[in-house]
Design a protein around this motif. Sequence first.
Motif, PDB file in Angstrom:
ATOM      1  N   UNK A   1      13.546   9.643  -0.763  1.00  0.00           N
ATOM      2  CA  UNK A   1      12.594   8.566  -0.548  1.00  0.00           C
ATOM      3  C   UNK A   1      11.848   8.736   0.774  1.00  0.00           C
ATOM      4  N   UNK A   2      10.681   8.137   0.834  1.00  0.00           N
ATOM      5  CA  UNK A   2       9.870   8.111   2.046  1.00  0.00           C
ATOM      6  C   UNK A   2       8.987   6.868   1.977  1.00  0.00           C
ATOM      7  N   UNK A   3       8.200   6.663   3.001  1.00  0.00           N
ATOM      8  CA  UNK A   3       7.291   5.525   2.987  1.00  0.00           C
ATOM      9  C   UNK A   3       6.289   5.690   1.846  1.00  0.00           C
ATOM     10  N   UNK A   4       5.928   6.918   1.553  1.00  0.00           N
ATOM     11  CA  UNK A   4       4.916   7.174   0.540  1.00  0.00           C
ATOM     12  C   UNK A   4       5.349   6.722  -0.848  1.00  0.00           C
TER      13      UNK A   4
ATOM     14  N   UNK B   1       6.503   2.386  -0.995  1.00  0.00           N
ATOM     15  CA  UNK B   1       5.473   1.357  -0.880  1.00  0.00           C
ATOM     16  C   UNK B   1       4.767   1.227  -2.233  1.00  0.00           C
ATOM     17  N   UNK B   2       4.990   0.108  -2.954  1.00  0.00           N
ATOM     18  CA  UNK B   2       4.424   0.002  -4.300  1.00  0.00           C
ATOM     19  C   UNK B   2       2.900   0.038  -4.334  1.00  0.00           C
ATOM     20  N   UNK B   3       2.250  -0.529  -3.340  1.00  0.00           N
ATOM     21  CA  UNK B   3       0.785  -0.526  -3.325  1.00  0.00           C
ATOM     22  C   UNK B   3       0.262   0.889  -3.145  1.00  0.00           C
ATOM     23  N   UNK B   4       0.905   1.662  -2.270  1.00  0.00           N
ATOM     24  CA  UNK B   4       0.473   3.038  -2.046  1.00  0.00           C
ATOM     25  C   UNK B   4       0.710   3.896  -3.294  1.00  0.00           C
ATOM     26  N   UNK B   5       1.821   3.667  -3.977  1.00  0.00           N
ATOM     27  CA  UNK B   5       2.115   4.427  -5.205  1.00  0.00           C
ATOM     28  C   UNK B   5       1.064   4.116  -6.271  1.00  0.00           C
ATOM     29  N   UNK B   6       0.709   2.846  -6.431  1.00  0.00           N
ATOM     30  CA  UNK B   6      -0.333   2.481  -7.394  1.00  0.00           C
ATOM     31  C   UNK B   6      -1.671   3.104  -7.020  1.00  0.00           C
ATOM     32  N   UNK B   7      -1.980   3.126  -5.736  1.00  0.00           N
ATOM     33  CA  UNK B   7      -3.218   3.743  -5.269  1.00  0.00           C
ATOM     34  C   UNK B   7      -3.224   5.232  -5.600  1.00  0.00           C
ATOM     35  N   UNK B   8      -2.086   5.898  -5.345  1.00  0.00           N
ATOM     36  CA  UNK B   8      -1.986   7.327  -5.650  1.00  0.00           C
ATOM     37  C   UNK B   8      -2.147   7.588  -7.142  1.00  0.00           C
ATOM     38  N   UNK B   9      -1.598   6.734  -7.955  1.00  0.00           N
ATOM     39  CA  UNK B   9      -1.618   6.946  -9.404  1.00  0.00           C
ATOM     40  C   UNK B   9      -2.979   6.648 -10.019  1.00  0.00           C
ATOM     41  N   UNK B  10      -3.621   5.564  -9.592  1.00  0.00           N
ATOM     42  CA  UNK B  10      -4.828   5.131 -10.281  1.00  0.00           C
ATOM     43  C   UNK B  10      -6.122   5.371  -9.513  1.00  0.00           C
ATOM     44  N   UNK B  11      -6.055   5.677  -8.239  1.00  0.00           N
ATOM     45  CA  UNK B  11      -7.283   5.963  -7.492  1.00  0.00           C
ATOM     46  C   UNK B  11      -7.451   7.462  -7.274  1.00  0.00           C
TER      47      UNK B  11
END
Length: 149
Positions: A33-36, A39-49
């Motif tokens: 695990x890491x902050x990346x 963090x659920x918002x960052x994961x969603x950003x990575x997946x959909x943006x």
Amino acid sequence: TVLHFAIRPWQRGEAIDQNRSLTYEQVQEDSIYSWLNCNPVFVLKCRYYFQETDGIPISDRVDGHPLSVGKEEQVLFFEVGKQFLFLTKKQREYLFAKNVVNSLEFETWYEYILSLLSFICSCCSRKATADRRLSWADGASEQGLLDGN
């Protein structure tokens, strides 16, 4: 330590952080695990943006931006109990084939108890079925049903 606090409770010692000089990449090699990926918002950003719907990265958006990806370059959110998702397919197959269990987990002992109860119930059920068949055969022979009369 506890002993130090008991002997000299008013003297403070400095805590030494052994991982202070490590880089992010070195720490990431030893942990899942890491902050990346926490963090659920960052994961969603990575997946959909930063990715198309089929998982292909959009290169002009990524442009050196860190992503929360697992070993197989797929965006994953870290959840306790779902650590196996961060392993490669080969590592997961190895773990499941070897039936690796942790004796400190509650679920391990719970599964052992359930399998033991299942074994005991199946033995009792087989014995009861055999007893019923035997008593039926005894009753039928007494009445002359099994002799063909």
